[in-house]
Design an enzyme around this catalytic site. Sequence first.
Site, PDB file in Angstrom:
ATOM      1  N   SER A 160       0.847  -1.188   0.000  1.00  0.00           N
ATOM      2  CA  SER A 160       0.000   0.000   0.000  1.00  0.00           C
ATOM      3  C   SER A 160       0.880   1.234   0.000  1.00  0.00           C
ATOM      4  CB  SER A 160      -0.893   0.016   1.248  1.00  0.00           C
ATOM      5  OG  SER A 160      -1.503   1.279   1.433  1.00  0.00           O
ATOM      6  N   TYR A 187      -1.743  -0.238  10.181  1.00  0.00           N
ATOM      7  CA  TYR A 187      -1.860  -0.720   8.803  1.00  0.00           C
ATOM      8  C   TYR A 187      -0.579  -0.421   8.029  1.00  0.00           C
ATOM      9  CZ  TYR A 187      -3.726  -1.177   4.046  1.00  0.00           C
ATOM     10  OH  TYR A 187      -3.941  -1.539   2.742  1.00  0.00           O
TER      11      TYR A 187
END
Length: 261
Positions: free
Chosen positions: A147, A160
């Site tokens: 990501s 995350y």
Amino acid sequence: MDMNGRTALVTGASRGMGRAIARRLAADGALVAVHYGRDGDAARDTVSAIEKAGGEAFAVRAEFGVDGDVDTLLAGLTEGLRGRALDVLVNNAACGDLDTLFAGSVERLTPRQFDEVFAVNVKAPLFLVQAVLPLLRDGGRVINISSAAARIAVPSQIAYAMSKGALEVMSRTLAGALGPRGITVNTVRPGATDTGINGFLDDPAVRAGMSAATALGRIGRPADIADAVAFLASDEARWITGGVIEANGGLWLGPQEQPPG
């Protein structure tokens, strides 16, 4: 990309980027194992779409983050492959709890949220690789989906982002470890992409801002990510390992210059 006669496992393939990746690899000729955690109907829809397009696929269920998750997946995968080796593993599944992903600032993050994110985003991919090594053919492919949060500081996504950073370190380490078998290990790092988890993109102002911060001037599509994965899964990518592909349209490269006049 010619994937005829090959096999692939795509985790988290019932929706979004995972579904697009599964459909693309199947369109290239691979038999695809469509992994899902809870939404069996969505996984069956993915399989049905692949079959209607002339491809081959089967669904396999395993909820990550619970005891025995990898063993459950391995059993279903082995049954579906029916004695065939595995050629491609795509670690796409990620923690989908929006409360965890977008409210996890350092002041508010809880140990439960942290453990959940790392169980799904780091522990499961690592031990899945370990479990499938006997099935993975020499010269195979491991592709991990990261990501932009691993590169760009987003305070509300600290756990995350940390998990995706760990995934990228895992990729580089595995590339060295599995190189003697000719197995390549690479990372695809998407930016803002239209998937179910990115509901914040439904806000027109946010969408416009993210598009303006992207060199190519739009939000990513799942197919954009799937195409990058298909390349890394192909023979054409045989000399690429330990790398990170930025499949983000040039997200946040720097200040955007205004046109003259």
